[in-house]
Design a protein around this motif. Structure first.
Motif, PDB file in Angstrom:
ATOM      1  N   HIS A   5       0.831  -1.211   0.000  1.00 19.53           N
ATOM      2  CA  HIS A   5       0.000   0.000   0.000  1.00 19.53           C
ATOM      3  C   HIS A   5       0.868   1.266   0.000  1.00 19.53           C
ATOM      4  O   HIS A   5       0.673   2.180   0.808  1.00 19.53           O
ATOM      5  CB  HIS A   5      -0.954   0.015   1.205  1.00 19.53           C
ATOM      6  N   HIS A   6       1.843   1.295  -0.898  1.00 18.38           N
ATOM      7  CA  HIS A   6       2.716   2.454  -1.113  1.00 18.38           C
ATOM      8  C   HIS A   6       3.648   2.753   0.053  1.00 18.38           C
ATOM      9  O   HIS A   6       4.292   3.801   0.082  1.00 18.38           O
ATOM     10  CB  HIS A   6       1.881   3.718  -1.428  1.00 18.38           C
ATOM     11  N   ARG A   7       3.730   1.862   1.024  1.00 19.15           N
ATOM     12  CA  ARG A   7       4.720   2.072   2.085  1.00 19.15           C
ATOM     13  C   ARG A   7       6.121   1.924   1.505  1.00 19.15           C
ATOM     14  O   ARG A   7       6.355   1.121   0.601  1.00 19.15           O
ATOM     15  CB  ARG A   7       4.539   1.045   3.211  1.00 19.15           C
ATOM     16  N   VAL A   8       7.044   2.684   2.059  1.00 20.54           N
ATOM     17  CA  VAL A   8       8.438   2.614   1.630  1.00 20.54           C
ATOM     18  C   VAL A   8       9.221   1.788   2.653  1.00 20.54           C
ATOM     19  O   VAL A   8       9.202   2.077   3.844  1.00 20.54           O
ATOM     20  CB  VAL A   8       9.060   4.022   1.509  1.00 20.54           C
ATOM     21  N   VAL A   9       9.886   0.753   2.169  1.00 17.12           N
ATOM     22  CA  VAL A   9      10.740  -0.058   3.034  1.00 17.12           C
ATOM     23  C   VAL A   9      12.177   0.380   2.808  1.00 17.12           C
ATOM     24  O   VAL A   9      12.681   0.347   1.688  1.00 17.12           O
ATOM     25  CB  VAL A   9      10.593  -1.567   2.722  1.00 17.12           C
ATOM     26  N   GLU A  10      12.827   0.812   3.871  1.00 18.84           N
ATOM     27  CA  GLU A  10      14.195   1.301   3.781  1.00 18.84           C
ATOM     28  C   GLU A  10      15.155   0.295   4.401  1.00 18.84           C
ATOM     29  O   GLU A  10      14.752  -0.565   5.191  1.00 18.84           O
ATOM     30  CB  GLU A  10      14.330   2.652   4.502  1.00 18.84           C
ATOM     31  N   ALA A  11      16.419   0.388   4.037  1.00 16.38           N
ATOM     32  CA  ALA A  11      17.466  -0.424   4.636  1.00 16.38           C
ATOM     33  C   ALA A  11      18.650   0.481   4.940  1.00 16.38           C
ATOM     34  O   ALA A  11      18.930   1.424   4.199  1.00 16.38           O
ATOM     35  CB  ALA A  11      17.892  -1.544   3.700  1.00 16.38           C
TER      36      ALA A  11
END
Length: 207
Positions: free
Chosen positions: A191-197
């Motif tokens: 749902h358009h969430r951004v997953v960062e690392a």
């Protein structure tokens, strides 16, 4: 430690805390496990990395230290944080840090049973590398599934023997006195969430 009918849960002392990169301090509340175990479900992690599910997933639940309690924090948008870690099977060699915990599972076989763990070091039960992780804003994976959780999913994993994994998957009974299997929520749409690392590569991930 309690069998709450859904998983095995360990209560944690409020002196155990986690500081996020932005300086927010979170107070530990409890840790619990998600696994598969049924014949058609050999893996039980709630997160996937590159589409791959792991055998078990550990959650260490925290609440924002600026709130007086977990019950207050769970109702607000910046209230919660969960540190998550995957478990991988390491053939033959047992993880001795898990011996005490696994031996006590027999004492909480039935829903509602409680036992006391002594001499347990939570850090020893987590991956060695706590510095590399994926992060995103998401929800609790159990009801009420509120979307107020800052997730930190560790890149490194805990290694358990196949025997240890089997014992965790088959030691507890649920409310119907059936073996507690598949206590995980299916992967949800982003749902358009951004997953960062916070890392580019992690060569020791499958060490």
């Amino acid at each position: 430690m309690i069998n709450n009918g859904h998983t095995v849960q360990i209560s944690l002392p409020p002196t155990m805390r986690m500081t996020a990169p932005d300086g927010t301090e979170y107070v530990a509340k409890q840790m619990h496990y998600h696994w598969g175990g049924a014949s058609s479900e050999v893996s039980g992690s709630e997160h996937t990395v590159d589409g791959i599910r792991h055998v078990i997933e550990i959650h260490v639940v925290h609440y924002n230290a600026k709130y007086e309690s977990y019950d207050i924090a769970k109702e607000v948008s910046d209230g919660l944080a969960v540190l998550a870690a995957f478990v991988e099977i390491q053939e033959y060699a047992e993880n001795t840090y898990y011996t005490n915990f696994i031996n006590h599972l027999a004492n909480v076989r039935y829903t509602g049973q409680i036992t006391t763990l002594r001499g347990l070091d939570i850090l020893d039960m987590l991956p060695r590398d706590l510095q590399h992780y994926y992060s995103y804003e998401g929800s609790l994976t159990t009801p009420p599934c509120t979307e107020n959780v800052h997730w930190f999913v560790l890149a490194d994993s805990v290694k358990l023997s196949r025997s240890q994994v089997w014992k965790l998957e088959n030691s507890l009974l649920n409310y119907q006195n059936e073996t507690l299997h598949n206590d995980y929520r299916r992967t949800q749409p982003l749902h358009h969430r951004v997953v960062e690392a916070n890392f580019r590569s992690f060569p020791n991930q499958r060490e």
